[in-house]
Every structure is written in structure tokens, then in C-alpha cells.
Write a protein that holds these residues in place. Sequence first.
Motif, PDB file in Angstrom:
ATOM      1  N   GLY A 143       0.857  -1.184   0.000  1.00 48.45           N
ATOM      2  CA  GLY A 143       0.000   0.000   0.000  1.00 48.45           C
ATOM      3  C   GLY A 143       0.888   1.227   0.000  1.00 48.45           C
ATOM      4  N   SER A 148      -3.402   2.333   3.879  1.00 48.76           N
ATOM      5  CA  SER A 148      -3.767   1.286   2.908  1.00 48.76           C
ATOM      6  C   SER A 148      -3.210  -0.090   3.287  1.00 48.76           C
ATOM      7  CB  SER A 148      -3.309   1.680   1.507  1.00 48.76           C
ATOM      8  OG  SER A 148      -1.936   1.966   1.528  1.00 48.76           O
ATOM      9  N   ASP A 196      -4.451   0.562  -3.546  1.00 48.44           N
ATOM     10  CA  ASP A 196      -4.993   1.666  -2.750  1.00 48.44           C
ATOM     11  C   ASP A 196      -6.498   1.701  -2.958  1.00 48.44           C
ATOM     12  OD1 ASP A 196      -4.917   3.752  -0.977  1.00 48.44           O
ATOM     13  OD2 ASP A 196      -3.836   5.140  -2.273  1.00 48.44           O
TER      14      ASP A 196
END
Length: 273
Positions: A143, A148, A196
Amino acid sequence: MEIKKFPDGEKYVRINCDVVGKHAIIVQSGALKPDEYLIETLLIADALNDLGSKHVSLVFAYFPYARQDERFKPGEAISLVTVTKLLKGVGIKTLITVDAHRHRVINFERIFGGKVIDVSAMPYLSSFARSQGLVGEDVIVIGPDVESEGWAKLAAEAINASDYGALTKRRISPSEVEVTISKPLNLKGRDVLLVDDIISTGGTMIEAIKLLRKMDVRSITVACTHGLFVNNALMKILKMNIKAIVSSDTVPNPTTKVSVAPAIAKAIKELNC
Ligand code: R5P
């Protein structure tokens, strides 16, 4: 429904079927024209309640205004909370969202005052990446920011990737970010799936890709749930020489390759209204 716009820009909504005693489910996206879709949703929900629906649910495939989920600077409006209160105010009882960005709002269900089901596109996105050849022990899911990491974990679990992790992001302006690495990650020679929730200006992904390149990764595949791609973001990302890019159908766009419809259908069945 009949939905029109008056010449002055105001919205007109008419429910042209019998809703008395029925569970009404509004399926709406709040992407790209957030103000317009929000007002439309409020008009629809209020009318459904007024016309006698027994329960009104909202599938907000892209939940607008969710990124301002905290007062980052003194005096700021926390738009996620305001929008949630508006939805509650027009009698929406249940909310289904997709990878909604509300990391910093504790007790979201309490603010909303009803049931919230958040489904994820990550298993679909990562399975698609795997079907395109992203397999093997060299795959790592990353991420681009700390927020994320949970999505990277979900995506990694879905394809049995051996590893996942997150970079660190500092936002300088709405379109400028700085991405750094703050935890040790073994990335050299790896095939990275960079995931994401949202790609908006593409600034986050572009900075993350630049950093990953410096770490000598073998390949980069980009995946996001909501591909907004504003200000030519897609072209800018494609110029970065990545292996592939994929997004879901919450915001249909040229990179949409997977649908979250099955997850939403499952959530609706679970409501049992
Ligand atoms: C914010 O924290 C989100 O998770 C995304 O990272 C962000 O919305 C991406 O925005 P942009 O593409 O404009 O960098």
C-alpha cells in the motif's frame, strides 16, 4: 425513477412505482459529481420514506467526501461526518459501502445510527492481477501509505501472496505527496502489486512507483477500488512503464476490469429486510 435537472441546475426526482411497505435499495455512486449525486440521493431517500417504504438502504459504491475524515487543520469541516448525518437525516437505515475511507472515524455506526456494511474490492482486484500472471513467491502486495496497509493485507490474503506491507505518505497539497519507506521491506527483485482505495490525481501512486523503482523491484502492477483519474492521472501513471493497472466498477473507467456487484449482492442478502 425519473431524474431531471431544472434549467437553473436544481434536481427533480420522481419515484414512479409503488414502494409502500417495501424495502427500497438505492444504488448510487457519489464519484466525480459529488454535490449533485449527494443531493439526488437525499431527495430520493426522503421521497421513498415519505411514500411509505418500510426500510430504505443505500449502496454508496463510492462514498463521497470520505477523505476529510478528521479535522487536519483547525476550523475544518469534517465532511465525512456531515454527509453521514445528512444520510441519517433523510431516514436511510442501512448503508453499504465499498472500501470506504473512514480510518479515523471511530464509531461510524453510531454517527450514522444504523447498520453499515463495508465490502471490499481487494480480493477481486488481486485475483484479477493473479489471472494476469502475478503469481509466485516473489509477489508482494504494497500500500502506498499506512492507511492502505489493511487493504494490502486483504489483497495478499486473497491470492496467498507471501508478504504485504505499506509505505509512508505525507500530503503536501491536494495533488502533491511525498512517499517514503519507514519500515524495512524486502523489495529487491520482487513483483509488486501496489494497491490503494482511490486514485484521484495519481500523485500518490506516481510517487510510490518512483520509490519502488529505486528499491529495484522487478515489476509493478497497480490496483485500486475507485479509479477517479482526475487531471489526466491515468495517462501520467501509464507513462511510468508499469506492468498493468486495474480498478473496479464503482467508478467505471478504461482500467475497470472487475465488478464488486457480487459482494454488494451478498451484503444485500445479509440485510434480510
Ligand atoms: C487517501 O489517503 C487515499 O487513500 C488515496 O491515497 C488518495 O485519495 C489518492 O489520491 P491521489 O491520487 O490524488 O494522490
